[in-house]
Write a protein that holds these residues in place. Structure first.
Motif, PDB file in Angstrom:
ATOM      1  N   ILE A 351       0.863  -1.184   0.000  1.00 52.91           N
ATOM      2  CA  ILE A 351       0.000   0.000   0.000  1.00 52.91           C
ATOM      3  C   ILE A 351       0.900   1.234   0.000  1.00 52.91           C
ATOM      4  O   ILE A 351       1.209   1.825   1.041  1.00 52.91           O
ATOM      5  CB  ILE A 351      -0.948  -0.007   1.217  1.00 52.91           C
ATOM      6  CG1 ILE A 351      -1.721  -1.323   1.291  1.00 52.91           C
ATOM      7  CG2 ILE A 351      -1.922   1.173   1.144  1.00 52.91           C
ATOM      8  CD1 ILE A 351      -2.566  -1.630   0.070  1.00 52.91           C
ATOM      9  N   LEU A 352       1.358   1.618  -1.191  1.00 51.78           N
ATOM     10  CA  LEU A 352       2.218   2.801  -1.347  1.00 51.78           C
ATOM     11  C   LEU A 352       1.337   4.034  -1.392  1.00 51.78           C
ATOM     12  O   LEU A 352       0.578   4.255  -2.342  1.00 51.78           O
ATOM     13  CB  LEU A 352       3.045   2.688  -2.617  1.00 51.78           C
ATOM     14  CG  LEU A 352       4.021   1.506  -2.705  1.00 51.78           C
ATOM     15  CD1 LEU A 352       4.769   1.548  -4.026  1.00 51.78           C
ATOM     16  CD2 LEU A 352       4.985   1.500  -1.528  1.00 51.78           C
ATOM     17  N   SER A 353       1.457   4.861  -0.376  1.00 51.42           N
ATOM     18  CA  SER A 353       0.497   5.964  -0.223  1.00 51.42           C
ATOM     19  C   SER A 353       0.661   7.041  -1.271  1.00 51.42           C
ATOM     20  O   SER A 353      -0.277   7.790  -1.548  1.00 51.42           O
ATOM     21  CB  SER A 353       0.622   6.567   1.180  1.00 51.42           C
ATOM     22  OG  SER A 353       1.899   7.142   1.375  1.00 51.42           O
ATOM     23  N   ASP A 354       1.856   7.152  -1.888  1.00 50.04           N
ATOM     24  CA  ASP A 354       2.055   8.150  -2.932  1.00 50.04           C
ATOM     25  C   ASP A 354       1.613   7.663  -4.303  1.00 50.04           C
ATOM     26  O   ASP A 354       1.573   8.452  -5.255  1.00 50.04           O
ATOM     27  CB  ASP A 354       3.532   8.558  -3.005  1.00 50.04           C
ATOM     28  CG  ASP A 354       3.963   9.379  -1.809  1.00 50.04           C
ATOM     29  OD1 ASP A 354       3.089  10.003  -1.174  1.00 50.04           O
ATOM     30  OD2 ASP A 354       5.159   9.386  -1.493  1.00 50.04           O
ATOM     31  N   VAL A 355       1.297   6.389  -4.420  1.00 54.02           N
ATOM     32  CA  VAL A 355       0.901   5.813  -5.700  1.00 54.02           C
ATOM     33  C   VAL A 355      -0.601   5.537  -5.754  1.00 54.02           C
ATOM     34  O   VAL A 355      -1.245   5.731  -6.785  1.00 54.02           O
ATOM     35  CB  VAL A 355       1.689   4.513  -5.969  1.00 54.02           C
ATOM     36  CG1 VAL A 355       1.237   3.848  -7.268  1.00 54.02           C
ATOM     37  CG2 VAL A 355       3.191   4.803  -6.027  1.00 54.02           C
ATOM     38  N   ILE A 356      -1.174   5.096  -4.640  1.00 48.02           N
ATOM     39  CA  ILE A 356      -2.592   4.733  -4.591  1.00 48.02           C
ATOM     40  C   ILE A 356      -3.421   5.954  -4.250  1.00 48.02           C
ATOM     41  O   ILE A 356      -3.152   6.669  -3.282  1.00 48.02           O
ATOM     42  CB  ILE A 356      -2.827   3.618  -3.559  1.00 48.02           C
ATOM     43  CG1 ILE A 356      -2.053   2.360  -3.973  1.00 48.02           C
ATOM     44  CG2 ILE A 356      -4.311   3.307  -3.408  1.00 48.02           C
ATOM     45  CD1 ILE A 356      -2.052   1.265  -2.925  1.00 48.02           C
ATOM     46  N   THR A 357      -4.430   6.210  -5.054  1.00 46.38           N
ATOM     47  CA  THR A 357      -5.313   7.359  -4.844  1.00 46.38           C
ATOM     48  C   THR A 357      -6.203   7.122  -3.637  1.00 46.38           C
ATOM     49  O   THR A 357      -6.855   6.081  -3.545  1.00 46.38           O
ATOM     50  CB  THR A 357      -6.196   7.594  -6.084  1.00 46.38           C
ATOM     51  OG1 THR A 357      -5.351   7.799  -7.221  1.00 46.38           O
ATOM     52  CG2 THR A 357      -7.104   8.791  -5.891  1.00 46.38           C
ATOM     53  N   PRO A 358      -6.268   8.063  -2.704  1.00 45.24           N
ATOM     54  CA  PRO A 358      -7.124   7.869  -1.533  1.00 45.24           C
ATOM     55  C   PRO A 358      -8.605   7.778  -1.933  1.00 45.24           C
ATOM     56  O   PRO A 358      -9.056   8.509  -2.816  1.00 45.24           O
ATOM     57  CB  PRO A 358      -6.871   9.115  -0.685  1.00 45.24           C
ATOM     58  CG  PRO A 358      -5.585   9.685  -1.181  1.00 45.24           C
ATOM     59  CD  PRO A 358      -5.502   9.331  -2.636  1.00 45.24           C
ATOM     60  N   ASP A 359      -9.321   6.880  -1.290  1.00 42.13           N
ATOM     61  CA  ASP A 359     -10.769   6.833  -1.459  1.00 42.13           C
ATOM     62  C   ASP A 359     -11.372   8.033  -0.726  1.00 42.13           C
ATOM     63  O   ASP A 359     -11.136   8.209   0.479  1.00 42.13           O
ATOM     64  CB  ASP A 359     -11.326   5.534  -0.877  1.00 42.13           C
ATOM     65  CG  ASP A 359     -12.840   5.490  -0.920  1.00 42.13           C
ATOM     66  OD1 ASP A 359     -13.396   5.230  -2.000  1.00 42.13           O
ATOM     67  OD2 ASP A 359     -13.464   5.734   0.137  1.00 42.13           O
ATOM     68  N   PRO A 360     -12.138   8.885  -1.402  1.00 41.98           N
ATOM     69  CA  PRO A 360     -12.593  10.132  -0.767  1.00 41.98           C
ATOM     70  C   PRO A 360     -13.520   9.913   0.420  1.00 41.98           C
ATOM     71  O   PRO A 360     -13.451  10.660   1.406  1.00 41.98           O
ATOM     72  CB  PRO A 360     -13.299  10.879  -1.909  1.00 41.98           C
ATOM     73  CG  PRO A 360     -13.602   9.847  -2.939  1.00 41.98           C
ATOM     74  CD  PRO A 360     -12.542   8.808  -2.828  1.00 41.98           C
ATOM     75  N   ASP A 361     -14.387   8.929   0.363  1.00 44.81           N
ATOM     76  CA  ASP A 361     -15.301   8.685   1.480  1.00 44.81           C
ATOM     77  C   ASP A 361     -14.538   8.226   2.714  1.00 44.81           C
ATOM     78  O   ASP A 361     -14.803   8.685   3.838  1.00 44.81           O
ATOM     79  CB  ASP A 361     -16.353   7.643   1.099  1.00 44.81           C
ATOM     80  CG  ASP A 361     -17.323   8.149   0.040  1.00 44.81           C
ATOM     81  OD1 ASP A 361     -17.489   9.381  -0.066  1.00 44.81           O
ATOM     82  OD2 ASP A 361     -17.902   7.312  -0.670  1.00 44.81           O
ATOM     83  N   MET A 362     -13.585   7.317   2.510  1.00 44.53           N
ATOM     84  CA  MET A 362     -12.806   6.859   3.650  1.00 44.53           C
ATOM     85  C   MET A 362     -11.904   7.967   4.175  1.00 44.53           C
ATOM     86  O   MET A 362     -11.707   8.113   5.399  1.00 44.53           O
ATOM     87  CB  MET A 362     -11.981   5.634   3.275  1.00 44.53           C
ATOM     88  CG  MET A 362     -11.174   5.057   4.443  1.00 44.53           C
ATOM     89  SD  MET A 362     -12.193   4.550   5.856  1.00 44.53           S
ATOM     90  CE  MET A 362     -12.902   3.018   5.193  1.00 44.53           C
ATOM     91  N   ALA A 363     -11.340   8.768   3.283  1.00 41.14           N
ATOM     92  CA  ALA A 363     -10.499   9.884   3.718  1.00 41.14           C
ATOM     93  C   ALA A 363     -11.291  10.837   4.600  1.00 41.14           C
ATOM     94  O   ALA A 363     -10.798  11.311   5.633  1.00 41.14           O
ATOM     95  CB  ALA A 363      -9.930  10.617   2.506  1.00 41.14           C
ATOM     96  N   ALA A 364     -12.532  11.099   4.216  1.00 45.99           N
ATOM     97  CA  ALA A 364     -13.378  11.988   5.012  1.00 45.99           C
ATOM     98  C   ALA A 364     -13.697  11.375   6.377  1.00 45.99           C
ATOM     99  O   ALA A 364     -13.704  12.074   7.400  1.00 45.99           O
ATOM    100  CB  ALA A 364     -14.672  12.285   4.253  1.00 45.99           C
ATOM    101  N   LEU A 365     -13.955  10.070   6.406  1.00 38.77           N
ATOM    102  CA  LEU A 365     -14.239   9.401   7.670  1.00 38.77           C
ATOM    103  C   LEU A 365     -13.027   9.444   8.589  1.00 38.77           C
ATOM    104  O   LEU A 365     -13.157   9.735   9.796  1.00 38.77           O
ATOM    105  CB  LEU A 365     -14.662   7.954   7.409  1.00 38.77           C
ATOM    106  CG  LEU A 365     -14.884   7.079   8.655  1.00 38.77           C
ATOM    107  CD1 LEU A 365     -15.955   7.681   9.563  1.00 38.77           C
ATOM    108  CD2 LEU A 365     -15.251   5.654   8.239  1.00 38.77           C
TER     109      LEU A 365
END
Length: 564
Positions: A351-365
């Protein structure tokens, strides 16, 4: 048939661009441009059943740095076998190119320079993206959580695990098992399980100690891809030994091998086409269990935080190790036909955080869960000139920092810090925030004690912990890694029997040998004894870092390891 092709593809592509060393900040943008989310998620869908495995996340909702161990010593029959291989030997065993993303993800060499190229790992919003992508491909994929989920951060401590419960419900978890969850106390665990969780909390090996009957559901049957999939839960078997039994006084645990055999037979009789063990035993315990209990197709193993790019096959049982701290997600596609598993296709996804786009709903949670605590989380306490890490059989630099704090703030001769595997890393030159301190200390029995111990008793303590780690029978390996020691040096011979492994115990401030009959002032924390007095360890560490301003932790040369 188990394919390495998908796993190695990204690493080999990256290695064509980067050698074993010399990668600095310039390489980070190039690495991100070279790797794509599609590369990380690419998978040849097969079979009719998909499993997604996450374990030992230890309440890490945001991306972190996490260095893999330099020492992961195996004893007895497992010496030199995965996961007891590290560094260059690990890369050679799995054909991983130096400097590749999988080198960074799975070994410790050049961690600092490679971290600059590939960035942080984990993050619940990135995990959500991966889970959603897998389910877009296989909508009925089973998401299984291996436990150690509700503990390990400031926010999990403040909310008694509620932040993690909310996140894993939002991920669509299908079942979980447990370990550190019980350190919230049995009342809180039952409140979550009965009123809030919304998915099975499995533990075939957890019994009511009074009535000697099962305390939790042992398994759950799922219909997937036209097949019946039995998921059996196995909680950490040594709870009352490794953690405070007074927090869950009416429960008994244990490996309960006969019980496991009975559960396998029961689910097979009920029509299970595939049997999956969702385990928190630890890898070597699961390896032995797989050999002794036939009929388990897949063991999703946890507790020892190992990450392996391929399954380990024991008979017909596939052992899957998915790492920790949200660093990896495992995907398994099973071909289940005619009442059995015909084929397993596996991929360990970093899970490379700079490569994988954050899921917006989970990011908000995640942001909503953290919002009430942001002032606490972000306050800068000091800085570090050293790489701070914890993970390995012996002292890491985070552990040395904690021991230094105990020695100074508690005015002790010797410091003892438990051999916990959880705790994110920090790069040299980083600020140390309060969140960083809590990532290495957040727990429900944090009091830093100060007490007198004889040299004889200190030797007994070290011998007891060493046997928990290095007993050649995995069923007697009942703890974490070796207790971390400050203010004292010693020699350990891995190959000796209990009582004879520890020698040359020396008090560092005087250079004198530890006298069995003499008394020493010892400071430590995380005692399993009820009513332990002392300040919480995070206050002790924070006070020490504030005084130091910038901490610098030299390489630890106080422990001499032989054998193994």
């Amino acid at each position: 048939m188990i394919s390495r092709r998908d796993f190695l593809q990204v690493g080999m592509a990256a290695s064509a661009l980067y050698g074993a060393g010399g990668m600095g900040n310039w390489a980070r943008l190039a690495a991100q441009q070279t790797l794509t989310q599609d590369d990380l998620l690419r998978f040849d869908t097969s079979g009719n059943v998909t499993l997604i495995h996450i374990t030992d996340i230890h309440a890490q909702l945001k991306p972190v740095w996490f260095r893999e161990p330099e020492f992961n010593i195996g004893v007895g029959e497992v010496a030199g076998l995965p996961p007891h291989v590290t560094g260059a030997d690990f890369r050679k065993m799995y054909g991983i190119a130096d400097g590749s993303v999988m080198d960074y993800a799975l070994t410790y060499d050049d961690f600092v320079s490679l971290s600059q190229a590939y960035g942080k790992v984990g993050g619940a919003d990135r995990i959500a993206t991966v889970v959603n992508a897998i389910r877009a491909d296989r909508p009925d994929a089973l998401l299984l959580d291996g436990g150690d989920t509700w503990q390990g951060s400031l926010t999990a401590l403040r909310t008694q695990g509620q932040d993690m419960v909310n996140v894993f419900k939002a991920l669509g978890t299908d079942a979980m098992t447990s370990h550190w969850e019980f350190t919230l106390g049995i009342d809180r665990v039952m409140e979550i399980v009965e009123n809030e969780l919304g998915f099975p909390f499995l533990g075939a090996n957890i019994f009511d100690a009074t009535w000697d009957e099962p305390a939790f559901e042992p398994y759950q049957m799922f219909e997937r891809g036209g097949a019946q999939i039995a998921v059996i839960g196995q909680a950490f078997p040594y709870m009352p030994i490794a953690n405070p039994g007074w927090m869950f006084p009416d429960l008994s645990f244990g490996i309960r091998q006969e019980r496991m055999a009975e559960m396998v037979a029961e689910v097979r009789a009920a029509g299970a086409d595939a049997v999956v063990l969702l385990s928190h035993n630890g890898f070597d315990v699961d390896r032995k269990l797989a050999a002794d209990v036939p009929g388990i197709d897949v063991i999703l193993t946890g507790h020892t935080h190992d990450a392996l790019p391929e399954p380990v096959l024991v008979g017909k049982t596939h052992l899957i190790a998915s790492g920790s701290h949200g660093k990896f997600v495992s995907r398994l596609d099973l071909d289940v036909r005619d009442g059995e598993v015909k084929e397993v296709n596996h991929k360990l996804i970093p899970i490379l955080s700079d490569v994988i786009t954050p899921d917006p709903d989970m990011a908000a949670l995640v942001e909503a869960e953290r919002a009430p605590y942001m002032d606490e989380l972000t306050e800068v306490i000091g800085t570090t000139d050293s790489l701070l890490y914890r993970r390995g059989n012996f002292n890491g630099t985070w552990d040395d920092l904690i021991c230094n704090a105990l020695l100074e703030e508690r005015e002790a001769d010797i410091a003892l810090s438990p051999g916990f595997r959880w705790g994110a890393s920090l790069l040299p030159g980083s600020d140390i925030t309060r969140e960083d301190i809590f990532n290495a200390t957040a727990m429900s029995y944090p009091n830093a004690y100060r007490t007198e111990m004889t040299g004889e008793f200190l030797h007994i303590v070290l011998e007891d912990v060493a046997d928990n780690l290095f007993n050649p029978d995995p069923y007697y390996q009942q703890g974490g890694d070796m207790v971390r020691v400050g203010g004292m040096s010693y020699r350990i011979d891995i190959d000796q029997p209990q009582g004879s492994r520890i020698s040359d115990m020396t008090l560092l401030k005087t250079g004198e040998k530890i006298d069995a009959s003499k008394t020493y002032m010892v400071a430590g924390w995380a005692s399993v004894n009820e009513d332990t007095e002392g300040p919480p360890i995070w206050d002790v560490v924070e006070a020490h870092i504030r005084k130091e301003g910038t901490v610098s932790i030299p390489s630890n040369e106080t422990i001499k390891v032989v054998g193994g």
